[in-house]
Design an enzyme around this catalytic site. Structure first.
Site, mmCIF file in Angstrom:
data_model
loop_
_atom_site.group_PDB
_atom_site.id
_atom_site.type_symbol
_atom_site.label_atom_id
_atom_site.label_comp_id
_atom_site.label_asym_id
_atom_site.label_seq_id
_atom_site.Cartn_x
_atom_site.Cartn_y
_atom_site.Cartn_z
ATOM 1 N N ASP A 7 0.873 -1.164 0.000
ATOM 2 C CA ASP A 7 0.000 0.000 0.000
ATOM 3 C C ASP A 7 0.920 1.226 0.000
ATOM 4 O OD1 ASP A 7 -2.098 1.780 0.229
ATOM 5 O OD2 ASP A 7 -2.455 1.378 2.353
ATOM 6 N N GLU A 68 -1.465 -1.553 -4.617
ATOM 7 C CA GLU A 68 -2.711 -0.819 -4.794
ATOM 8 C C GLU A 68 -2.614 0.080 -6.012
ATOM 9 O OE1 GLU A 68 -5.353 0.689 -1.444
ATOM 10 O OE2 GLU A 68 -4.413 2.539 -2.154
ATOM 11 N N ASP A 141 -2.251 0.923 7.348
ATOM 12 C CA ASP A 141 -1.596 0.768 6.046
ATOM 13 C C ASP A 141 -1.079 -0.660 5.866
ATOM 14 O OD1 ASP A 141 -1.771 3.574 5.172
ATOM 15 O OD2 ASP A 141 -0.433 3.929 6.854
#
Length: 169
Positions: A7, A68, A141
């Site tokens: 991420d 992501e 996260d």
């Protein structure tokens, strides 16, 4: 299959590493963040992100990575900064010969929670339940990164879903 979920962010890049044996047999190997201080120059942040990715690959030897997909918001400056962090990650993974698969945040949320509209807190609860971990001291996260790893794993280990996997970057 060892999967590194990522991420990306310039100040706090989340990572999650899982070993996926089958759809129902997966284990967490590690999760955490590559954290950079707010006043740190972007170039130093990028160096630290790339170095962190290098160390993770060296330590865990992932077969693949999932990252992501960036979302495009109204703030162009934020999008550019996110793109820099993502570029540092992709460059390092390419140098380490690790294939990278992009997933929309909604795909990772759906794989983790069952709905693409899940909150970060809901993702953390599901990752805690799935991996039997205490997420009270884990940044969101990193649980988002775990969800990205799980998302890729669920596609990769099921032959009937492989056709739905995105192309590697």
């Amino acid at each position: 299959m060892i999967i590194l979920g990522l991420d990306p962010a310039i100040r706090c890049t989340g990572y999650g590493i899982i070993n996926m044996h089958s759809v129902d047999d997966l284990e967490i190997l590690d999760c955490g963040v590559i954290k950079n201080k707010p006043k740190m120059p972007h170039t130093e942040c990028l160096r630290r992100i790339a170095g962190g990715i290098r160390e993770l690959v060296k330590s865990f030897r992932p077969d693949v990575a999932s990252i992501e997909e960036p979302f495009v918001g109204r703030n162009a400056k934020t999008a550019i900064i996110l793109g820099m962090a993502r570029g540092a990650i992709l460059s390092e993974l390419a140098m380490q010969d690790v294939a990278v698969y992009p997933y929309a945040p909604t795909s990772a949320k759906k794989a983790a929670v069952g709905t693409g509209k899940a909150t970060k807190e809901q993702i953390a609860v599901m990752m805690a339940a799935q991996f039997d971990i205490d997420t009270s001291n884990i940044l969101l996260d990193s649980t988002d990164a775990l969800a990205l790893a799980v998302c890729h794993g669920r596609y990769a280990v099921r032959p009937d879903l492989k056709m739905l996997m995105p192309k590697a970057l």
